[in-house]
Design a protein around this motif. Structure first.
Motif, PDB file in Angstrom:
ATOM      1  N   ILE A  24      40.340 107.596  50.173  1.00 34.36           N
ATOM      2  CA  ILE A  24      39.682 106.354  50.580  1.00 34.36           C
ATOM      3  C   ILE A  24      40.738 105.376  51.070  1.00 34.36           C
ATOM      4  O   ILE A  24      41.748 105.158  50.414  1.00 34.36           O
ATOM      5  CB  ILE A  24      38.898 105.738  49.389  1.00 34.36           C
ATOM      6  CG1 ILE A  24      37.712 106.627  49.012  1.00 34.36           C
ATOM      7  CG2 ILE A  24      38.452 104.320  49.680  1.00 34.36           C
ATOM      8  CD1 ILE A  24      36.559 106.607  49.997  1.00 34.36           C
ATOM      9  N   CYS A  42      31.819 104.834  40.996  1.00 38.20           N
ATOM     10  CA  CYS A  42      32.129 106.192  41.480  1.00 38.20           C
ATOM     11  C   CYS A  42      31.809 107.191  40.369  1.00 38.20           C
ATOM     12  O   CYS A  42      32.384 107.112  39.274  1.00 38.20           O
ATOM     13  CB  CYS A  42      33.599 106.308  41.868  1.00 38.20           C
ATOM     14  SG  CYS A  42      34.085 108.018  42.209  1.00 38.20           S
ATOM     15  N   TYR A  44      32.588 110.110  40.018  1.00 36.41           N
ATOM     16  CA  TYR A  44      33.725 110.986  39.691  1.00 36.41           C
ATOM     17  C   TYR A  44      34.893 110.194  39.104  1.00 36.41           C
ATOM     18  O   TYR A  44      35.948 110.744  38.837  1.00 36.41           O
ATOM     19  CB  TYR A  44      34.182 111.740  40.945  1.00 36.41           C
ATOM     20  CG  TYR A  44      33.082 112.581  41.550  1.00 36.41           C
ATOM     21  CD1 TYR A  44      32.713 113.787  40.971  1.00 36.41           C
ATOM     22  CD2 TYR A  44      32.384 112.145  42.678  1.00 36.41           C
ATOM     23  CE1 TYR A  44      31.692 114.551  41.517  1.00 36.41           C
ATOM     24  CE2 TYR A  44      31.371 112.905  43.225  1.00 36.41           C
ATOM     25  CZ  TYR A  44      31.019 114.104  42.640  1.00 36.41           C
ATOM     26  OH  TYR A  44      30.010 114.860  43.185  1.00 36.41           O
ATOM     27  N   ARG A  46      37.002 108.207  40.443  1.00 41.61           N
ATOM     28  CA  ARG A  46      38.227 108.433  41.208  1.00 41.61           C
ATOM     29  C   ARG A  46      39.131 107.193  41.281  1.00 41.61           C
ATOM     30  O   ARG A  46      40.349 107.327  41.344  1.00 41.61           O
ATOM     31  CB  ARG A  46      37.892 108.902  42.624  1.00 41.61           C
ATOM     32  CG  ARG A  46      37.288 110.296  42.665  1.00 41.61           C
ATOM     33  CD  ARG A  46      38.217 111.324  42.028  1.00 41.61           C
ATOM     34  NE  ARG A  46      37.756 112.666  42.265  1.00 41.61           N
ATOM     35  CZ  ARG A  46      37.468 113.548  41.321  1.00 41.61           C
ATOM     36  NH1 ARG A  46      37.587 113.232  40.051  1.00 41.61           N
ATOM     37  NH2 ARG A  46      37.078 114.769  41.635  1.00 41.61           N
ATOM     38  N   TYR A  47      38.561 105.987  41.297  1.00 43.06           N
ATOM     39  CA  TYR A  47      39.423 104.797  41.435  1.00 43.06           C
ATOM     40  C   TYR A  47      40.292 104.603  40.192  1.00 43.06           C
ATOM     41  O   TYR A  47      41.471 104.287  40.289  1.00 43.06           O
ATOM     42  CB  TYR A  47      38.570 103.555  41.733  1.00 43.06           C
ATOM     43  CG  TYR A  47      38.046 103.575  43.154  1.00 43.06           C
ATOM     44  CD1 TYR A  47      38.847 103.155  44.202  1.00 43.06           C
ATOM     45  CD2 TYR A  47      36.773 104.049  43.436  1.00 43.06           C
ATOM     46  CE1 TYR A  47      38.386 103.188  45.512  1.00 43.06           C
ATOM     47  CE2 TYR A  47      36.302 104.093  44.738  1.00 43.06           C
ATOM     48  CZ  TYR A  47      37.112 103.663  45.775  1.00 43.06           C
ATOM     49  OH  TYR A  47      36.666 103.712  47.065  1.00 43.06           O
ATOM     50  N   CYS A  67      38.998 112.343  46.307  1.00 39.76           N
ATOM     51  CA  CYS A  67      37.638 111.829  46.533  1.00 39.76           C
ATOM     52  C   CYS A  67      36.726 113.000  46.908  1.00 39.76           C
ATOM     53  O   CYS A  67      37.151 113.938  47.574  1.00 39.76           O
ATOM     54  CB  CYS A  67      37.719 110.793  47.651  1.00 39.76           C
ATOM     55  SG  CYS A  67      36.146 110.456  48.438  1.00 39.76           S
ATOM     56  N   MET A  68      35.497 112.959  46.455  1.00 37.73           N
ATOM     57  CA  MET A  68      34.565 114.051  46.720  1.00 37.73           C
ATOM     58  C   MET A  68      33.753 113.828  48.008  1.00 37.73           C
ATOM     59  O   MET A  68      32.919 114.636  48.371  1.00 37.73           O
ATOM     60  CB  MET A  68      33.592 114.232  45.551  1.00 37.73           C
ATOM     61  CG  MET A  68      34.276 114.557  44.240  1.00 37.73           C
ATOM     62  SD  MET A  68      35.176 116.104  44.290  1.00 37.73           S
ATOM     63  CE  MET A  68      33.824 117.257  44.121  1.00 37.73           C
ATOM     64  N   GLY A  69      33.989 112.701  48.638  1.00 35.90           N
ATOM     65  CA  GLY A  69      33.345 112.459  49.940  1.00 35.90           C
ATOM     66  C   GLY A  69      31.850 112.214  49.869  1.00 35.90           C
ATOM     67  O   GLY A  69      31.115 112.573  50.788  1.00 35.90           O
ATOM     68  N   CYS A  70      31.401 111.554  48.789  1.00 36.96           N
ATOM     69  CA  CYS A  70      29.948 111.329  48.681  1.00 36.96           C
ATOM     70  C   CYS A  70      29.505 110.094  49.482  1.00 36.96           C
ATOM     71  O   CYS A  70      28.319 109.864  49.673  1.00 36.96           O
ATOM     72  CB  CYS A  70      29.544 111.169  47.218  1.00 36.96           C
ATOM     73  SG  CYS A  70      30.032 109.594  46.506  1.00 36.96           S
ATOM     74  N   PHE A  71      30.446 109.286  49.906  1.00 38.78           N
ATOM     75  CA  PHE A  71      30.188 108.087  50.720  1.00 38.78           C
ATOM     76  C   PHE A  71      29.522 106.938  49.964  1.00 38.78           C
ATOM     77  O   PHE A  71      29.207 105.920  50.551  1.00 38.78           O
ATOM     78  CB  PHE A  71      29.311 108.411  51.957  1.00 38.78           C
ATOM     79  CG  PHE A  71      30.106 108.938  53.117  1.00 38.78           C
ATOM     80  CD1 PHE A  71      30.892 108.085  53.880  1.00 38.78           C
ATOM     81  CD2 PHE A  71      30.076 110.274  53.450  1.00 38.78           C
ATOM     82  CE1 PHE A  71      31.637 108.570  54.955  1.00 38.78           C
ATOM     83  CE2 PHE A  71      30.815 110.760  54.513  1.00 38.78           C
ATOM     84  CZ  PHE A  71      31.595 109.912  55.266  1.00 38.78           C
ATOM     85  N   SER A  72      29.307 107.091  48.677  1.00 42.25           N
ATOM     86  CA  SER A  72      28.595 106.065  47.929  1.00 42.25           C
ATOM     87  C   SER A  72      29.323 104.715  48.017  1.00 42.25           C
ATOM     88  O   SER A  72      28.736 103.695  48.397  1.00 42.25           O
ATOM     89  CB  SER A  72      28.436 106.529  46.482  1.00 42.25           C
ATOM     90  OG  SER A  72      28.130 105.449  45.673  1.00 42.25           O
ATOM     91  N   CYS A  73      30.625 104.703  47.704  1.00 45.98           N
ATOM     92  CA  CYS A  73      31.346 103.428  47.705  1.00 45.98           C
ATOM     93  C   CYS A  73      31.486 102.886  49.130  1.00 45.98           C
ATOM     94  O   CYS A  73      31.384 101.680  49.365  1.00 45.98           O
ATOM     95  CB  CYS A  73      32.712 103.580  47.032  1.00 45.98           C
ATOM     96  SG  CYS A  73      33.766 104.805  47.812  1.00 45.98           S
ATOM     97  N   LEU A  84      36.403 106.356  54.509  1.00 46.08           N
ATOM     98  CA  LEU A  84      36.763 107.712  54.076  1.00 46.08           C
ATOM     99  C   LEU A  84      37.726 108.306  55.101  1.00 46.08           C
ATOM    100  O   LEU A  84      37.534 108.131  56.298  1.00 46.08           O
ATOM    101  CB  LEU A  84      35.485 108.558  54.019  1.00 46.08           C
ATOM    102  CG  LEU A  84      35.542 109.833  53.207  1.00 46.08           C
ATOM    103  CD1 LEU A  84      35.607 109.526  51.723  1.00 46.08           C
ATOM    104  CD2 LEU A  84      34.305 110.682  53.491  1.00 46.08           C
TER     105      LEU A  84
HETATM  106  S1  SF4 Z   1      33.263 108.367  48.311  1.00 49.88           S
HETATM  107 FE1  SF4 Z   1      32.222 108.889  46.397  1.00 49.88          FE
HETATM  108  S2  SF4 Z   1      33.675 110.218  45.320  1.00 49.88           S
HETATM  109 FE2  SF4 Z   1      34.818 109.207  46.905  1.00 49.88          FE
HETATM  110  S3  SF4 Z   1      35.693 107.442  45.846  1.00 49.88           S
HETATM  111 FE3  SF4 Z   1      33.763 106.737  46.832  1.00 49.88          FE
HETATM  112  S4  SF4 Z   1      32.204 106.949  45.223  1.00 49.88           S
HETATM  113 FE4  SF4 Z   1      34.011 108.144  44.557  1.00 49.88          FE
END
Ligand code: SF4
Ligand code: SF4
Length: 469
Positions: A24, A42, A44, A46-47, A67-73, A84
């Motif tokens: 990220i 997140c 996962y 990750r931060y 990062c798992m690439g979920c795009f949530s953040c 991303l």
């Molecule tokens: S994109 Fe998803 S996995 Fe990656 S840092 Fe953001 S919330 Fe976490």
């Protein structure tokens, strides 16, 4: 019921900073310091992990790419300051066939012994070259009784290596057909020799330990026997000595204690088999056939020879035919050999082991569907040790993954984890296909769809046959 086959696994963390796919980019100067910052959400975590990672950092250039690439953040940040990014180092891994995705998946499996879960459905292409132009028919997935991995139904992954009689004869209710020797393996995977460019002598005793732990066998060049270190008699059950064209046979003592031996293909194959059988008639002999321009034809010819019990067909590490301008792919060559032998009514008599290009557990299942009884692997085991498949060792440079310095505990653990998780995935795939035995999966093309066949059936009548490049 026989005891359920199970491989003990344990989490073995990586030694090196992981080369992940996504990271990220955070434009902090515009941050509004929101109370409910999306970073905290997140799933996962990750931060928080990244903060810890930076604190513990001892290599200045090791970035955090987990990062798992979920795009949530990225989507929820009120100021839109998160983006991303794909790690350029990640994209540079592999050789085109062993893609970065295959390498990362293999690392994760070797670390956790867990089945990879991509989540949110399959995001890749629907067809491609090689094994990607073939799909397994998972229509039985909805039947819960087929759920073999969770213990409700036993799914056997055992295979028999050796020659089988065409017919059985009985007299007075007694079997009169002499039964040829067979080697029973609990999993249809054997460890093959590594290509010369990727050989690490320190791995040899570890590979033997992996073969022993998983109950499978390891093919060892007879001339590299010394690299196995101190091994005892019981380890011979897990060793398949490969004897090159001009190499001498192992000692009679070793021949008498072995179960399976491999000889290189040449005109004197029959004589060599006879020599071996004179010492130990119970020893199964495999003939290694390189899949070059003659490979398919030669394999079919050998299958007609009653002295030949096992044929080990080998392509290059990427699954390609060798020494030809337009190479065939291992799955198609195996399918051709298999169907030719089926048509001639001799397929069940001989065992076919196929190697080269088996990079993922799904490739193993697909290769068996195409007609192999079992597969051999080598490169995936190297990748399990955090190899990036960069080719440095091949070109005579230092290995960035420092494979020469790994400990036995790490090496044996990671490679065992990989075989264990491939076994689990084979069970999952077979369960979803409604198959209860790996032996029955062999050649079961009715359980698969081939892109070339579908395209031909659908568009062939309109547009004619596709011209291959
Ligand atoms: S994109 Fe998803 S996995 Fe990656 S840092 Fe953001 S919330 Fe976490
Ligand atoms: S990471 Fe090491 S073992 Fe793997 S290809 Fe590169 S140099 Fe060879």
């Amino acid at each position: 019921m026989p005891k359920k086959y199970h491989i003990e696994t344990k989490k073995i963390p990586p030694r090196l900073p992981k080369i992940g796919k996504f990271g990220i980019v955070d434009w902090r100067e515009d941050c509004a310091r929101c109370h409910n910052c999306v970073k905290k959400a997140c799933v996962y975590d990750r931060y928080r992990q990244e903060t810890q990672y930076i604190k513990d950092l001892d290599e200045f250039n090791a970035m955090f790419f987990e990062c798992m690439g979920c795009f949530s953040c990225v989507q929820k940040c009120t100021k839109g300051i998160l983006a991303l990014t794909v790690n350029p180092e990640y994209e540079g891994m592999g050789n085109g066939y062993y893609t970065p995705d295959i390498i990362l998946t293999t690392w994760n499996q070797a670390e956790t012994a867990g089945i990879p879960v991509s989540g949110a459905g399959y995001r890749g292409k629907f067809t491609g070259v090689g094994f990607d132009s073939m799909w397994t028919d998972m229509s039985e997935i909805v039947r819960p009784t087929r759920d073999g991995i969770h213990g409700r139904e036993y799914i056997s992954t055992s295979v028999d290596i050796g020659r089988k009689p065409k017919l059985l004869s009985f007299e007075n209710n007694r079997l009169t057909t002499p039964l040829p020797p067979l080697v029973d393996l609990p999993v249809p995977i054997l460890i093959d020799m590594f290509p010369k460019e990727y050989q690490f002598p320190n791995l040899m005793p570890m590979l033997l330990a992996v073969a022993a732990k998983t109950g499978t066998m390891m093919i060892v060049d007879r001339e590299q026997q010394g690299l196995l270190g101190t091994y005892n008699e019981k380890h011979l059950l897990n060793v398949v000595f490969h004897v090159g064209k001009d190499a001498s046979l192992p000692t009679p003592e070793i021949l008498r204690k072995s179960r399976l031996i491999e000889i290189a293909d040449d005109d004197g194959v029959e004589q060599r088999i006879e020599e071996i059988k004179t010492v130990n008639p119970g020893l199964v002999v495999a003939v290694r056939v390189e899949l070059d321009s003659r490979g398919e034809g030669r394999s079919i010819e050998l299958a007609h020879n009653p002295a030949v019990e096992v044929i080990h067909i080998v392509s290059d590490i990427n699954g390609n035919q060798t020494g030809v301008e337009t190479p065939g792919f291992i799955k198609d060559m195996t399918r051709h050999i298999h169907t030719s032998l089926v048509k001639e009514g001799i397929r069940d008599e001989v065992t076919i082991i196929a190697g080269g290009g088996i990079a993922l557990a799904e490739h193993m299942a697909k290769e068996i569907i195409c007609g192999a009884d079992a597969v051999t692997i080598n490169v995936p085991l190297l990748i399990a040790l955090e190899c990036r498949f960069c080719g440095s060792c091949r070109d005579g440079f230092d290995c960035p993954a420092k494979i020469e310095t790994i400990t036995a505990q790490y090496g044996v653990g990671r490679m065992t984890n990989l075989i264990a998780v491939w076994h689990d995935q084979l069970i999952e795939v077979m369960g979803a296909m409604g198959m209860r035995e790996a032996r029955r999966l062999r050649g079961e093309t009715g359980r698969a769809l081939f892109f070339e066949d579908i395209e031909e059936e659908t568009f062939g009548r309109l547009f004619g046959k596709r011209i291959s490049s």
